[in-house]
Design a protein around this motif. Structure first.
Motif, PDB file in Angstrom:
ATOM      1  N   ALA A 138       0.827  -1.205   0.000  1.00 12.74           N
ATOM      2  CA  ALA A 138       0.000   0.000   0.000  1.00 12.74           C
ATOM      3  C   ALA A 138       0.859   1.251   0.000  1.00 12.74           C
ATOM      4  O   ALA A 138       1.986   1.262   0.511  1.00 12.74           O
ATOM      5  N   SER A 181       0.352   5.872  -0.224  1.00 13.92           N
ATOM      6  CA  SER A 181      -0.550   7.020  -0.252  1.00 13.92           C
ATOM      7  C   SER A 181       0.217   8.292  -0.574  1.00 13.92           C
ATOM      8  O   SER A 181       1.433   8.372  -0.364  1.00 13.92           O
ATOM      9  N   TYR A 191      -0.441  12.608   0.160  1.00 14.22           N
ATOM     10  CA  TYR A 191      -1.227  13.408   1.100  1.00 14.22           C
ATOM     11  C   TYR A 191      -1.159  14.892   0.765  1.00 14.22           C
ATOM     12  O   TYR A 191      -0.252  15.361   0.092  1.00 14.22           O
ATOM     13  N   THR A 235      -2.769   7.517   9.368  1.00 15.06           N
ATOM     14  CA  THR A 235      -2.497   6.685   8.184  1.00 15.06           C
ATOM     15  C   THR A 235      -1.017   6.690   7.837  1.00 15.06           C
ATOM     16  O   THR A 235      -0.450   5.652   7.465  1.00 15.06           O
ATOM     17  N   LYS A 236      -0.365   7.836   7.946  1.00 11.33           N
ATOM     18  CA  LYS A 236       1.076   7.900   7.673  1.00 11.33           C
ATOM     19  C   LYS A 236       1.836   6.934   8.579  1.00 11.33           C
ATOM     20  O   LYS A 236       2.768   6.247   8.140  1.00 11.33           O
ATOM     21  N   LEU A 245       1.247   3.272   7.476  1.00 12.18           N
ATOM     22  CA  LEU A 245       1.839   2.873   6.193  1.00 12.18           C
ATOM     23  C   LEU A 245       3.368   2.961   6.164  1.00 12.18           C
ATOM     24  O   LEU A 245       3.972   2.862   5.097  1.00 12.18           O
ATOM     25  N   ILE A 262      -9.394  -0.091   4.178  1.00 14.61           N
ATOM     26  CA  ILE A 262      -9.554   1.365   4.192  1.00 14.61           C
ATOM     27  C   ILE A 262     -10.919   1.670   4.794  1.00 14.61           C
ATOM     28  O   ILE A 262     -11.929   1.129   4.349  1.00 14.61           O
ATOM     29  N   ILE A 303      -5.998   1.801   6.743  1.00 15.20           N
ATOM     30  CA  ILE A 303      -5.913   3.187   6.294  1.00 15.20           C
ATOM     31  C   ILE A 303      -7.202   3.867   6.728  1.00 15.20           C
ATOM     32  O   ILE A 303      -8.298   3.361   6.472  1.00 15.20           O
ATOM     33  N   PHE A 344      -9.539   6.307  -3.497  1.00 13.08           N
ATOM     34  CA  PHE A 344      -9.112   4.996  -3.030  1.00 13.08           C
ATOM     35  C   PHE A 344      -9.029   4.050  -4.228  1.00 13.08           C
ATOM     36  O   PHE A 344     -10.012   3.868  -4.957  1.00 13.08           O
ATOM     37  N   MET A 398      -6.177  12.956   0.194  1.00 15.43           N
ATOM     38  CA  MET A 398      -5.425  11.702   0.283  1.00 15.43           C
ATOM     39  C   MET A 398      -5.763  10.800  -0.897  1.00 15.43           C
ATOM     40  O   MET A 398      -6.923  10.673  -1.278  1.00 15.43           O
ATOM     41  N   SER A 435      -4.966   6.814  -1.765  1.00 14.04           N
ATOM     42  CA  SER A 435      -4.411   5.571  -1.222  1.00 14.04           C
ATOM     43  C   SER A 435      -4.627   4.432  -2.211  1.00 14.04           C
ATOM     44  O   SER A 435      -5.702   4.308  -2.796  1.00 14.04           O
TER      45      SER A 435
END
Length: 404
Positions: A43, A45, A47, A60-61, A64, A72, A109, A191, A229, A231
């Motif tokens: 995964a 992302s 931001y 989430t940071k 991940l 998610i 997420i 997403f 975001m 992802s």
């Protein structure tokens, strides 16, 4: 490559859902969505670069850091931003979801969208998590898409099918975005799921490259959100040869992802709050890609130009003005501008000067709901495209009482 149905559930091994849990007052509006993979995914992302960030982005940071995720979860109606307990709430949401799915909270997420600065109660998540998880299904993409919408008037949901290493592969996506759209990383919320086998490093690389030419080239109103975001989860169930380099398979995957993200970007721009027209600005023959991007985005973010397009007014001087104040290299005396749509194409500026055109013909061209602004700088070999929308009375109406 071909378009297929299914959205985020089109790739093998993904389920999704969306329900109303009580965050939004309108009980007919879904406000909580979930996407889950049968197996662990690679995964990545991107931001928002807004210095004020929603609590879910912070969480989430952290989740991940290992480049892995399995689910998610996203709520609408409340951005969970600028709240003293925001991160605690986001973590609690992940823990509740993890318990219901029997996975680790770190493998989730989390995202939120809606009003900034409003407290977010954990109760709706507590009382509806079991219902959310039990409603997961292989056809749940549309419901999940509905659950992340705020002022959106249409769903943004796409999927494509293509081949890698002789294996059939898929990419699916949902997105939301209508106002507060001027991304500097990705987009409002998007997403993406895929059954392609790709390394963590290559997945992160490809989304950075694709975002630069798609979501970062969209603007509705010049406001960069606090919660933007994108992802992506890749579970590898298509069993293609894993992509570990920028080889031919990487380019095919990138092309498919680019197609999906362009569709989402155009959909977000066309669904801009109060908008009646999609504006596509393509800049060609620039000295550099960055110059082309800067010029294109300057034009589609010009409030005066956007208002002119709403009024079907071929006021090309506003295009030249927007080019003139942007930080790019070009020779004004070489600029050429056409306005085009399904109704035809007209030349309005040549060599940086006005070109005589028929106002009635211009009105026909600008009466369509999709307008192309074609700018030729005659100064190099690079090009770029940006997407925006017109500025209407309804934009002010929508945002005048958005919170209340």
């Amino acid at each position: 490559m071909k378009e297929v149905k299914g959205g985020v559930c089109a790739p093998l091994g993904f389920q999704a859902t969306g329900i109303h849990c009580g965050i939004r007052k309108n009980k007919t509006k879904k406000d909580l969505s979930l996407i889950v993979s049968d197996v662990m995914c690679h995964a990545a992302s991107t931001y928002t670069l807004n210095k004020v960030k929603g609590a879910p982005i912070v969480v989430t940071k952290q989740h991940l850091l290992n480049g892995e995720a399995k689910a998610i979860i996203c709520n609408s109606g409340n951005a969970n931003t600028c709240n003293p307990n925001g991160e605690d709430i986001a973590n609690q949401v992940c823990e509740l979801c993890a318990d219901a799915l029997n996975i680790k909270a770190d493998d989730i997420i989390v995202a939120s969208t809606g009003v900034i600065g409003q407290p977010l109660d954990i109760t709706p998540f507590q009382t509806h998590m079991d219902k959310l998880v039990s409603s997961l299904n292989n056809n749940g993409s549309e419901a999940a898409c509905e659950g992340i919408m705020t002022t959106d008037t249409v769903k943004k949901e796409y999927a494509v099918e293509f081949e890698l290493s002789g294996q059939t592969c898929h990419i699916g996506a949902i997105a939301k975005g209508s106002g507060m759209i001027h991304p500097n990383m990705a987009t409002m919320l998007a997403f993406v799921t895929t059954d392609v086998a790709i390394s963590k490093e290559m997945l992160n690389t490809v989304i950075q490259e694709v975002v630069a030419d798609t979501f970062n080239m969209v603007s509705v109103d010049g406001d960069t959100s606090t919660n933007d975001m994108l992802s992506v989860m890749a579970n590898g169930l298509a069993k293609n040869n894993i992509i570990i380099d920028k080889d031919a398979d990487y380019e095919v995957f990138k092309e498919a992802l680019m197609y999906i993200c362009i569709c989402l970007s155009k959909g977000i721009a066309k669904d801009g709050e109060g908008a009646t027209k999609l504006l596509t600005c393509t800049v060609s023959h620039a000295c550099s890609v960055q110059d082309a991007k800067t010029v294109a985005k300057s034009v589609i973010t010009s409030s005066l130009f956007k208002a002119a397009m709403f009024g079907k007014d071929a006021n090309w001087g506003r295009i030249l003005c927007a080019i003139g104040y942007c930080d790019a290299s070009y020779d004004v005396d070489k600029i050429e501008v056409h306005l085009a749509s399904q109704a035809g194409q007209i030349l309005v500026c040549q060599n940086g000067r006005g070109y005589p055109f028929d106002e009635d013909e211009a009105l026909k061209v600008l009466s369509e709901d999709e307008i192309d602004v074609l700018i030729n700088l005659h100064d190099g070999s690079h090009h770029a495209t940006a997407w925006g929308c017109d500025l209407t009375y309804d934009y002010v109406k929508i945002n005048g009482d958005y919170r209340t």
